[in-house]
Design a protein around this motif. Structure first.
Motif, PDB file in Angstrom:
ATOM      1  N   LEU A  20       0.817  -1.212   0.000  1.00 45.22           N
ATOM      2  CA  LEU A  20       0.000   0.000   0.000  1.00 45.22           C
ATOM      3  C   LEU A  20       0.851   1.262   0.000  1.00 45.22           C
ATOM      4  CD1 LEU A  20      -2.786  -1.092   2.494  1.00 45.22           C
ATOM      5  CD2 LEU A  20      -2.990  -0.846   0.027  1.00 45.22           C
ATOM      6  N   THR A  21       1.966   1.240   0.718  1.00 47.98           N
ATOM      7  CA  THR A  21       2.826   2.428   0.720  1.00 47.98           C
ATOM      8  C   THR A  21       3.448   2.651  -0.651  1.00 47.98           C
ATOM      9  OG1 THR A  21       4.774   1.183   1.478  1.00 47.98           O
ATOM     10  CG2 THR A  21       3.360   2.146   3.165  1.00 47.98           C
ATOM     11  N   ILE A  22       3.801   1.576  -1.336  1.00 52.43           N
ATOM     12  CA  ILE A  22       4.345   1.695  -2.686  1.00 52.43           C
ATOM     13  C   ILE A  22       3.276   2.226  -3.632  1.00 52.43           C
ATOM     14  CG2 ILE A  22       5.191   0.378  -4.671  1.00 52.43           C
ATOM     15  CD1 ILE A  22       6.638  -1.458  -2.673  1.00 52.43           C
ATOM     16  N   ALA A  23       2.080   1.666  -3.529  1.00 51.98           N
ATOM     17  CA  ALA A  23       0.990   2.093  -4.404  1.00 51.98           C
ATOM     18  C   ALA A  23       0.693   3.577  -4.229  1.00 51.98           C
ATOM     19  CB  ALA A  23      -0.260   1.262  -4.118  1.00 51.98           C
ATOM     20  N   ARG A  24       0.677   4.039  -2.985  1.00 50.16           N
ATOM     21  CA  ARG A  24       0.359   5.438  -2.722  1.00 50.16           C
ATOM     22  C   ARG A  24       1.486   6.365  -3.184  1.00 50.16           C
ATOM     23  NH1 ARG A  24      -2.851   8.254   0.952  1.00 50.16           N
ATOM     24  NH2 ARG A  24      -4.297   6.506   0.611  1.00 50.16           N
ATOM     25  N   GLU A  25       2.720   6.053  -2.843  1.00 53.17           N
ATOM     26  CA  GLU A  25       3.827   6.953  -3.173  1.00 53.17           C
ATOM     27  C   GLU A  25       4.159   6.941  -4.663  1.00 53.17           C
ATOM     28  OE1 GLU A  25       8.516   7.093  -2.057  1.00 53.17           O
ATOM     29  OE2 GLU A  25       7.105   7.283  -0.373  1.00 53.17           O
ATOM     30  N   ALA A  26       4.080   5.762  -5.288  1.00 52.34           N
ATOM     31  CA  ALA A  26       4.459   5.651  -6.697  1.00 52.34           C
ATOM     32  C   ALA A  26       3.275   5.849  -7.640  1.00 52.34           C
ATOM     33  CB  ALA A  26       5.110   4.301  -6.961  1.00 52.34           C
ATOM     34  N   GLY A  27       2.066   5.947  -7.086  1.00 52.86           N
ATOM     35  CA  GLY A  27       0.886   6.104  -7.921  1.00 52.86           C
ATOM     36  C   GLY A  27       0.604   4.889  -8.778  1.00 52.86           C
ATOM     37  N   GLN A  28       0.911   3.701  -8.242  1.00 54.97           N
ATOM     38  CA  GLN A  28       0.724   2.461  -9.005  1.00 54.97           C
ATOM     39  C   GLN A  28      -0.569   1.768  -8.591  1.00 54.97           C
ATOM     40  OE1 GLN A  28       4.311   0.306  -7.998  1.00 54.97           O
ATOM     41  NE2 GLN A  28       5.423   1.119  -9.750  1.00 54.97           N
ATOM     42  N   ASP A  29      -1.081   0.914  -9.486  1.00 61.59           N
ATOM     43  CA  ASP A  29      -2.215   0.092  -9.082  1.00 61.59           C
ATOM     44  C   ASP A  29      -1.702  -1.031  -8.184  1.00 61.59           C
ATOM     45  OD1 ASP A  29      -1.436  -2.279 -10.610  1.00 61.59           O
ATOM     46  OD2 ASP A  29      -2.155  -1.242 -12.393  1.00 61.59           O
ATOM     47  N   GLU A  30      -2.621  -1.742  -7.541  1.00 63.37           N
ATOM     48  CA  GLU A  30      -2.202  -2.695  -6.524  1.00 63.37           C
ATOM     49  C   GLU A  30      -1.374  -3.839  -7.091  1.00 63.37           C
ATOM     50  OE1 GLU A  30      -5.454  -4.559  -4.564  1.00 63.37           O
ATOM     51  OE2 GLU A  30      -6.566  -4.959  -6.396  1.00 63.37           O
ATOM     52  N   TYR A  31      -1.635  -4.263  -8.307  1.00 65.11           N
ATOM     53  CA  TYR A  31      -0.870  -5.362  -8.885  1.00 65.11           C
ATOM     54  C   TYR A  31       0.570  -4.937  -9.173  1.00 65.11           C
ATOM     55  CZ  TYR A  31      -5.252  -7.875  -9.293  1.00 65.11           C
ATOM     56  OH  TYR A  31      -6.435  -8.502  -8.996  1.00 65.11           O
ATOM     57  N   ALA A  32       0.747  -3.739  -9.691  1.00 67.16           N
ATOM     58  CA  ALA A  32       2.097  -3.225  -9.947  1.00 67.16           C
ATOM     59  C   ALA A  32       2.840  -3.011  -8.624  1.00 67.16           C
ATOM     60  CB  ALA A  32       2.029  -1.921 -10.733  1.00 67.16           C
ATOM     61  N   ALA A  33       2.128  -2.520  -7.617  1.00 65.21           N
ATOM     62  CA  ALA A  33       2.750  -2.295  -6.312  1.00 65.21           C
ATOM     63  C   ALA A  33       3.138  -3.618  -5.655  1.00 65.21           C
ATOM     64  CB  ALA A  33       1.802  -1.516  -5.411  1.00 65.21           C
ATOM     65  N   LEU A  34       2.298  -4.635  -5.806  1.00 68.01           N
ATOM     66  CA  LEU A  34       2.627  -5.952  -5.260  1.00 68.01           C
ATOM     67  C   LEU A  34       3.864  -6.520  -5.952  1.00 68.01           C
ATOM     68  CD1 LEU A  34       1.897  -8.307  -3.386  1.00 68.01           C
ATOM     69  CD2 LEU A  34       0.372  -9.167  -5.181  1.00 68.01           C
ATOM     70  N   ALA A  35       3.934  -6.349  -7.266  1.00 64.08           N
ATOM     71  CA  ALA A  35       5.103  -6.819  -8.008  1.00 64.08           C
ATOM     72  C   ALA A  35       6.366  -6.086  -7.557  1.00 64.08           C
ATOM     73  CB  ALA A  35       4.891  -6.630  -9.509  1.00 64.08           C
ATOM     74  N   GLU A  36       6.241  -4.787  -7.270  1.00 64.27           N
ATOM     75  CA  GLU A  36       7.393  -4.017  -6.807  1.00 64.27           C
ATOM     76  C   GLU A  36       7.812  -4.465  -5.404  1.00 64.27           C
ATOM     77  OE1 GLU A  36      10.449  -1.236  -6.228  1.00 64.27           O
ATOM     78  OE2 GLU A  36       9.568  -2.178  -8.000  1.00 64.27           O
ATOM     79  N   ALA A  37       6.854  -4.764  -4.546  1.00 67.77           N
ATOM     80  CA  ALA A  37       7.180  -5.249  -3.206  1.00 67.77           C
ATOM     81  C   ALA A  37       7.923  -6.581  -3.287  1.00 67.77           C
ATOM     82  CB  ALA A  37       5.902  -5.395  -2.379  1.00 67.77           C
TER      83      ALA A  37
END
Length: 317
Positions: free
Chosen positions: A249-266
């Protein structure tokens, strides 16, 4: 999402082992929680059973004796119980109510496992009584450096909970860097590492602990444990619409990504950190210090153990 995590997350390249006493010690820990009043309802007992503290501790300390394994298992049980109690009555989202609770628990910690006034234990209730019991048993190990490390780290955990509560109250999602730093403490990984050192017979002296490389090794291990928990628990947290204290969630919020992209980044961050940990551990172990070897083994077991425990943990399904 869980299927994606299982397939994309790098499997830690360390042996998967479980202490043969894990089941029996886990059952005894559940009884300890009941006897001290940490668990008072059938629902709480079921949640604690799903957490399977004995399995997690048994993976972190595969060779520990019963006393050392019980100490770590009871700490994990205490942490799960306190986390659940904060969720049950909204305490974890109200810093004004949480602060006096934390203050009383800090008073217990300041006793360093020594005698505690009865009125203080009465004021802290089962949570404080159980915490004092843990501190007393750590004190009984007759390893002062370890006792001081443990109580300091539990103090940092409790204070970090106030940060979480303030965020929840104000519906605030922290930035990535801030989250990563606090997550090491809200996850209570450091005191768990310290009790695991007892089971591994590790106790580097103070000058060795001050080595920046050892500190970095421990921080990387803490990140890996916490981030593994975050990616495996994210699907459940998303369904329950919980707060923003998750790496995804922190990645999604800061990077402006959707949840799937943020999960992949995590997941990418976990895999990168795992490779970095392996490189640093190899360099540190090259010096051949037996205490450092045991210190690293304890953290390696936590990394592998958290991964294996998370695969089957019904608490996050």
């Amino acid at each position: 999402m869980r299927r994606f995590v299982t397939g994309a997350l790098a499997e830690p390249p360390y042996p998967a082992r479980v202490n043969e006493r894990a089941g029996a010690v886990g059952q005894r820990s559940a009884e300890w929680a009941m006897e001290l009043g940490l668990v008072s309802t059938s629902d709480a007992a079921q949640r604690l059973d799903r957490a399977n503290a004995g399995d997690l501790a048994g993976r972190a300390c595969p060779d520990a004796g019963p006393e050392q394994l019980a100490l770590l298992t009871d700490l994990i049980t205490w942490l799960f119980s306190f986390d659940d109690s904060c969720d049950d009555d909204g305490l974890g989202a109200d810093p004004g109510r949480l602060a006096p609770v934390v203050a009383r628990l800090l008073q217990v910690l300041e006793r360093l496992g020594g005698p505690v006034p009865a009125e203080l234990l009465d004021a802290t209730g089962p949570t404080g009584t159980a915490l004092h019991d843990l501190c007393r048993r750590v004190r009984d190990q007759h390893r002062p450096v370890l006792l001081l490390r443990f109580t300091r780290q539990v103090r940092e955990y409790l204070l970090a909970l106030l940060w979480e509560a303030a965020n929840r109250k104000h519906h605030r999602v922290p930035g990535i860097s801030e989250y990563v730093q606090y997550r090491r403490h809200t996850g209570a990984v450091y005191p768990s590492f310290t009790l695991t050192d007892i089971g591994h017979g590790a106790e580097p002296d103070a000058p060795r602990l001050a080595d920046p490389r050892l500190s970095e090794l421990e921080a990387l291990a803490a990140d890996l444990v916490c981030w593994c928990n975050d990616v495996f628990s994210y699907d459940k947290e998303r369904r329950l619409e919980t707060d923003g204290h998750n790496l995804v969630l922190t990645i999604a919020r800061e990077a402006g990504q959707d949840e799937y992209a943020a999960l992949a980044e995590a997941v990418r961050r976990f895999n990168t950190a795992l490779a970095a940990y392996d490189r640093l551990e190899t360099a540190v172990l090259a010096e051949g210090d037996p205490d450092v070897t045991r210190f690293a083994a304890a953290r390696r077991c936590w990394i592998r153990g958290t991964y294996d425990w998370s695969l089957g943990a019904s608490r996050y399904q």
